[in-house]
Design a protein around this motif. Structure first.
Motif, PDB file in Angstrom:
ATOM      1  N   TYR A  83     -32.676  10.189   7.091  1.00 64.70           N
ATOM      2  CA  TYR A  83     -32.734   8.747   6.913  1.00 64.70           C
ATOM      3  C   TYR A  83     -31.310   8.263   6.666  1.00 64.70           C
ATOM      4  O   TYR A  83     -30.407   9.062   6.408  1.00 64.70           O
ATOM      5  N   HIS A 116     -38.243  13.344   4.665  1.00 71.17           N
ATOM      6  CA  HIS A 116     -36.880  12.853   4.873  1.00 71.17           C
ATOM      7  C   HIS A 116     -36.007  13.307   3.709  1.00 71.17           C
ATOM      8  O   HIS A 116     -35.933  12.652   2.673  1.00 71.17           O
ATOM      9  N   PRO A 151     -35.513   5.969   9.446  1.00 68.45           N
ATOM     10  CA  PRO A 151     -35.612   4.998   8.351  1.00 68.45           C
ATOM     11  C   PRO A 151     -34.224   4.645   7.823  1.00 68.45           C
ATOM     12  O   PRO A 151     -33.335   5.510   7.755  1.00 68.45           O
ATOM     13  N   LYS A 169     -35.907  -0.515   6.384  1.00 65.97           N
ATOM     14  CA  LYS A 169     -36.532  -0.449   7.708  1.00 65.97           C
ATOM     15  C   LYS A 169     -37.213   0.906   7.826  1.00 65.97           C
ATOM     16  O   LYS A 169     -36.557   1.940   7.734  1.00 65.97           O
ATOM     17  N   GLY A 170     -38.519   0.905   8.023  1.00 65.08           N
ATOM     18  CA  GLY A 170     -39.259   2.154   8.068  1.00 65.08           C
ATOM     19  C   GLY A 170     -39.600   2.637   6.673  1.00 65.08           C
ATOM     20  O   GLY A 170     -39.473   1.909   5.687  1.00 65.08           O
ATOM     21  N   VAL A 171     -39.992   3.887   6.593  1.00 67.65           N
ATOM     22  CA  VAL A 171     -40.433   4.469   5.324  1.00 67.65           C
ATOM     23  C   VAL A 171     -39.757   5.826   5.131  1.00 67.65           C
ATOM     24  O   VAL A 171     -39.736   6.654   6.045  1.00 67.65           O
ATOM     25  N   ILE A 172     -39.197   6.028   3.951  1.00 65.67           N
ATOM     26  CA  ILE A 172     -38.632   7.331   3.611  1.00 65.67           C
ATOM     27  C   ILE A 172     -39.747   8.153   2.954  1.00 65.67           C
ATOM     28  O   ILE A 172     -40.220   7.816   1.865  1.00 65.67           O
ATOM     29  N   CYS A 201     -37.428   6.762  15.546  1.00 65.50           N
ATOM     30  CA  CYS A 201     -37.002   5.857  14.484  1.00 65.50           C
ATOM     31  C   CYS A 201     -36.413   6.635  13.310  1.00 65.50           C
ATOM     32  O   CYS A 201     -36.986   7.619  12.864  1.00 65.50           O
TER      33      CYS A 201
END
Length: 263
Positions: A209, A43, A232, A36-39, A230
């Motif tokens: 993250y 991060h 990640p 979910k999301g982007v690292i 958000c």
């Protein structure tokens, strides 16, 4: 569709309510994984953790009925039964790590290799489980002899497994965090605290993250809903059925378990 606690697992998608997340077959020691999301490069701090006693943490009523107290809903049902006059005569505590613990920690370690963070913050909720034990004892109006010692020994086994797993990959910059000792007033606050105030633990909001069991992605979703940012999350489906939920009532009084009785 397979069930994974409140999640339905089907055709590359995990769903609960109106939330749908992608999953793919994993080549790690878990069934599925997803993101979910982007690292990004920013991060650099991974947050993770593991629960302690699984579904085989149980009470046995004088009637002979055995009920788990591992999850909030299960504890609420036991509370209702006790308030209706049910008398608990035994409390069962697991003493060995299960596939839940080993698979999840292995997934965390594999993800650390993949994402190469600067630092890992790992939460083993010791004080939280002491609170659960105290609440159960208060509810029963009885002490539970030796319970905290059993918990401490279990925590030590989790730590040792985690440390050994990190040693195998040569990663040293990990820290066991204790949010209940850093301002969290209850377990619910505690699980969110590293996400909400990572600066307490040497990180920043834009740098964190998470590596979680799919079930625990609810923490990131709650933070996003309440605090508006958000985190990640790399998540996994450990196995189906969920290994945290598996136990055999017939084996509870064997040598594989510590039985604290009478209470």
């Amino acid at each position: 569709m397979s069930k994974y606690f409140s999640w339905g697992i089907e055709d590359g998608v995990a769903e609960t309510g109106k939330i749908a997340l992608p999953i793919v077959k994993s080549d790690k020691n878990v069934l599925f994984e997803g993101m979910k999301g982007v690292i990004s490069q920013e991060h650099d701090t991974a947050i993770s953790g593991v629960c302690l006693f699984g579904a085989d943490w149980c009470v046995k009523f004088a009637s002979g009925a055995i009920r788990s107290v591992a999850l909030p809903l299960e504890r609420a049902r036991v509370e209702s039964r006790i308030k209706q006059g049910g008398e608990v005569e035994k409390v069962f505590f697991p003493i060995n790590l299960t596939a839940y613990h080993t698979k999840l920690i292995d997934f965390v370690v594999d993800t650390v290799v993949q994402t190469n963070p600067r630092m890992v913050l790992f939460h083993i909720p010791t004080e939280e489980y002491k609170q659960y034990i105290n609440e159960l004892a208060t509810l029963m109006q009885k002490s539970i002899p030796g319970a905290c010692d059993i918990l401490d020994e279990f925590v030590l086994k989790v730590k040792q497994y985690f440390i050994q797993a990190m040693m195998k990959i040569g990663f040293k910059n990990y820290h066991f965090i204790e949010p209940m000792k850093c301002g969290a007033k209850n377990p619910e606050e505690s699980y969110c605290l590293p996400y909400v105030h990572p600066e307490i633990f040497g990180a920043q909001k834009g740098s964190i993250y998470a590596i979680e069991d799919l079930v625990e992605i609810k923490i990131a979703l709650e933070v996003e809903k309440v605090y508006g940012y958000c985190v990640p999350v790399k998540y996994c489906v450990l196995d189906i059925p969920h290994p945290y939920a598996i136990f055999d009532k017939k084996k509870l009084e064997t040598d594989a378990y510590v039985v604290v009785a009478p209470v």
